[in-house]
Write an enzyme that holds these catalytic residues in place. Structure first.
Site, PDB file in Angstrom:
ATOM      1  N   HIS A   1       0.838  -1.197   0.000  1.00  0.00           N
ATOM      2  CA  HIS A   1       0.000   0.000   0.000  1.00  0.00           C
ATOM      3  C   HIS A   1       0.873   1.246   0.000  1.00  0.00           C
ATOM      4  CE1 HIS A   1      -2.824   2.914   2.221  1.00  0.00           C
ATOM      5  NE2 HIS A   1      -3.111   2.932   0.927  1.00  0.00           N
TER       6      HIS A   1
ATOM      7  N   HIS B   1      -2.164   0.830   8.058  1.00  0.00           N
ATOM      8  CA  HIS B   1      -3.589   0.887   7.691  1.00  0.00           C
ATOM      9  C   HIS B   1      -4.197  -0.509   7.671  1.00  0.00           C
ATOM     10  CE1 HIS B   1      -1.256   4.080   5.517  1.00  0.00           C
ATOM     11  NE2 HIS B   1      -2.072   4.829   6.224  1.00  0.00           N
TER      12      HIS B   1
HETATM   13  S1  FES Z   1       1.078   1.114   4.337  1.00  0.00           S
HETATM   14 FE1  FES Z   1       0.363  -0.843   4.805  1.00  0.00          FE
HETATM   15  S2  FES Z   1      -1.763  -0.670   4.833  1.00  0.00           S
HETATM   16 FE2  FES Z   1      -1.069   1.294   4.315  1.00  0.00          FE
END
Ligand code: FES
Length: 170
Positions: free
Chosen positions: A101, A120
């Site tokens: 992500h 997140h």
């Molecule tokens: S950086 Fe891993 S869920 Fe956003």
């Protein structure tokens, strides 16, 4: 970039950010590795010893770096077989720990048998090629290809693109 200064606001909005990105993309990309700039084939992945297979207890997570020092990864021995796992029961797997992500460090949670990102909460299944269970990420975790040679586990490649890179070998 000189051409950009001649655009008025209306032209800029008409062309849009994509058009501007295209103009910028025409310039030399500052992070192009030397081998790519020369039009050569990507270099082969290094072969890196991680440690003796016998020294990886079930539920253990052993940190290492691959394919270079800036790329953290983890090797895990699961309780059951995993996709593309090695060793007894095909239970040993390894993954980049950079969340797909936004690049935070995922950690293995043996109680859940999952790799979880604390930023997140993207959650990845190490038994299923690092596939996403839930969360913001849209790509699985890159799986480190392993083999056993002389009782040692070796990293020999990566499936998938490591976060923040446009090529795994830089
Ligand atoms: S950086 Fe891993 S869920 Fe956003």
């Amino acid at each position: 970039m000189a051409g950009l200064t001649r655009l008025n606001r209306r032209d800029f909005l008409r062309i849009g950010g994509t058009g501007v990105a295209g103009v910028i993309a025409g310039q030399a990309w500052p992070y192009t590795p030397a081998w790519a700039a020369e039009g050569a084939k990507a270099p082969a992945y290094p072969v890196t010893d991680i440690g003796p297979l016998a020294a990886v207890p079930q539920g253990a997570a052993i940190e290492f770096n691959y394919p270079d020092a800036e790329s953290p990864a983890v090797m895990i021995r699961l309780a059951e077989g995993a996709k593309d796992g090695i060793g007894p029961g095909n239970a040993v797997v390894a993954y980049s720990t950079l969340c797909t992500h936004k690049g935070c460090s995922v950690a293995f949670h043996p109680e859940h048998k999952l790799l979880i990102c604390p930023c997140h909460w993207s959650t990845f299944d190490p038994a299923k090629a690092g596939g996403i269970v839930i969360g913001q990420a849209s790509q699985p975790l890159p799986q480190i290809e392993l083999r056993v040679a002389g009782g040692n586990v070796q990293a020999v490649g990566v499936k998938g693109l490591i976060y923040g890179r446009h090529t795994n070998i830089i």
